[in-house]
Scaffold this motif. Structure first.
Motif, PDB file in Angstrom:
ATOM      1  N   LYS A  47       0.923  -1.218   0.082  1.00  0.00           N
ATOM      2  CA  LYS A  47      -0.076   0.100   0.090  1.00  0.00           C
ATOM      3  C   LYS A  47       0.861   1.229  -0.026  1.00  0.00           C
ATOM      4  CE  LYS A  47      -0.561   0.365   5.036  1.00  0.00           C
ATOM      5  NZ  LYS A  47      -1.612   0.216   6.234  1.00  0.00           N
ATOM      6  N   PHE A  48       2.029   1.229   0.380  1.00  0.00           N
ATOM      7  CA  PHE A  48       3.088   2.311   0.510  1.00  0.00           C
ATOM      8  C   PHE A  48       3.415   2.723  -1.018  1.00  0.00           C
ATOM      9  CE2 PHE A  48       3.390   0.024   4.542  1.00  0.00           C
ATOM     10  CZ  PHE A  48       3.175   0.736   5.507  1.00  0.00           C
ATOM     11  N   PHE A 106       6.901  -9.715   4.859  1.00  0.00           N
ATOM     12  CA  PHE A 106       6.020  -8.633   5.296  1.00  0.00           C
ATOM     13  C   PHE A 106       6.293  -7.285   4.744  1.00  0.00           C
ATOM     14  CE2 PHE A 106       9.008  -8.715   8.759  1.00  0.00           C
ATOM     15  CZ  PHE A 106       9.309  -7.273   8.877  1.00  0.00           C
ATOM     16  N   ILE A 107       5.743  -6.396   4.593  1.00  0.00           N
ATOM     17  CA  ILE A 107       5.820  -5.088   3.965  1.00  0.00           C
ATOM     18  C   ILE A 107       5.573  -3.969   4.920  1.00  0.00           C
ATOM     19  CG2 ILE A 107       5.003  -3.664   2.081  1.00  0.00           C
ATOM     20  CD1 ILE A 107       4.061  -6.367   0.611  1.00  0.00           C
ATOM     21  N   ILE A 112       9.959  -4.558   1.183  1.00  0.00           N
ATOM     22  CA  ILE A 112       9.452  -5.869   1.462  1.00  0.00           C
ATOM     23  C   ILE A 112      10.802  -6.633   2.140  1.00  0.00           C
ATOM     24  CG2 ILE A 112      10.064  -6.868  -0.678  1.00  0.00           C
ATOM     25  CD1 ILE A 112       7.831  -8.731  -0.297  1.00  0.00           C
ATOM     26  N   TYR A 113      10.373  -7.148   3.273  1.00  0.00           N
ATOM     27  CA  TYR A 113      11.144  -7.821   4.173  1.00  0.00           C
ATOM     28  C   TYR A 113      11.074  -9.364   3.868  1.00  0.00           C
ATOM     29  CZ  TYR A 113      12.487  -4.049   6.840  1.00  0.00           C
ATOM     30  OH  TYR A 113      13.094  -2.855   7.489  1.00  0.00           O
ATOM     31  N   LEU A 133      15.854  -6.758   4.175  1.00  0.00           N
ATOM     32  CA  LEU A 133      14.991  -5.432   3.381  1.00  0.00           C
ATOM     33  C   LEU A 133      15.321  -5.598   2.338  1.00  0.00           C
ATOM     34  CD1 LEU A 133      13.114  -3.410   3.126  1.00  0.00           C
ATOM     35  CD2 LEU A 133      14.873  -1.757   4.098  1.00  0.00           C
ATOM     36  N   PHE A 134      14.294  -5.580   1.117  1.00  0.00           N
ATOM     37  CA  PHE A 134      14.558  -5.398  -0.216  1.00  0.00           C
ATOM     38  C   PHE A 134      13.653  -4.196  -0.802  1.00  0.00           C
ATOM     39  CE2 PHE A 134      15.575  -9.770   0.405  1.00  0.00           C
ATOM     40  CZ  PHE A 134      16.618  -9.896  -0.474  1.00  0.00           C
TER      41      PHE A 134
END
Length: 140
Positions: A47-48, A106-107, A112-113, A133-134
Motif C-alpha cells: 500500500k505504500f 512482510f511489507i 518488503i522484508y 529488506l528489499f
C-alpha cells in the motif's frame, strides 16, 4: 455495489510452462510434483508504493527422495514479480537459492522484508528471526 474482477497477464520470465499432476499417481509422484513443478503462489499488496508482489516458483530438477521431501516445503528457487496498480509487470527479481523463505515476508514503508531463516542459509542463526529488506527502486 458489486466490484468487478479484472484478468491480467502477469507471466514470470523464469516460468516456461506447467506440468499436469497425475491425480491417480502415487504419493511419491505427487511429492515430486509439489517439490519441482513451476507454480505461482502468494500475491502481496504494498500500500505504500501501490504495487503488488507475486511470488513465482520456477521448475527445478530433483533427483533424490531427500530433495523431494525438502523442496516440497522449502522452495529451492523463487522470484518476485512486481506489478503496478493496473497489474502490469514492471520488474522481476530472482532470489538466491536456499537463502530466503518466501512464505515468511512482510511489507513496510521501507520495502518488503524476506525471512533469512532458510535452513540452508549459511548466515542462519536458529535462535533469531532474521529478515532482509528489499527496496523497490526505479531503474529508469
Amino acid at each position: 455495489m458489486q466490484a468487478g474482477l479484472t484478468a491480467a497477464f502477469s507471466k514470470s520470465k523464469y516460468i516456461n510452462g506447467f506440468q499436469s499432476i497425475d491425480v491417480f499417481g502415487s504419493r511419491e509422484q505427487h511429492y515430486k510434483y509439489y517439490a519441482s513443478a513451476a507454480n505461482y503462489k502468494s500475491i502481496l499488496y504494498d500500500k505504500f508504493k501501490n504495487v503488488y508482489y507475486r511470488f513465482c516458483y520456477p521448475e527445478i530438477e530433483v533427483s533424490s527422495e531427500e530433495e523431494i521431501m525438502k523442496y516440497r516445503f522449502l522452495p529451492k528457487l523463487f522470484s518476485i514479480l512486481i506489478l503496478d496498480s493496473e497489474l502490469n509487470v514492471i520488474g522481476e527479481t530472482l532470489f538466491d537459492k536456499d537463502k530466503f523463505l518466501s512464505d515468511n515476508a512482510f511489507i513496510t514503508e521501507e520495502g518488503i522484508y524476506l525471512s533469512k531463516n532458510h535452513p540452508d542459509n549459511p548466515e542462519l542463526k536458529e535462535d533469531y528471526l532474521s529478515f532482509a529488506l528489499f527496496e523497490l527502486i526505479d531503474i529508469d
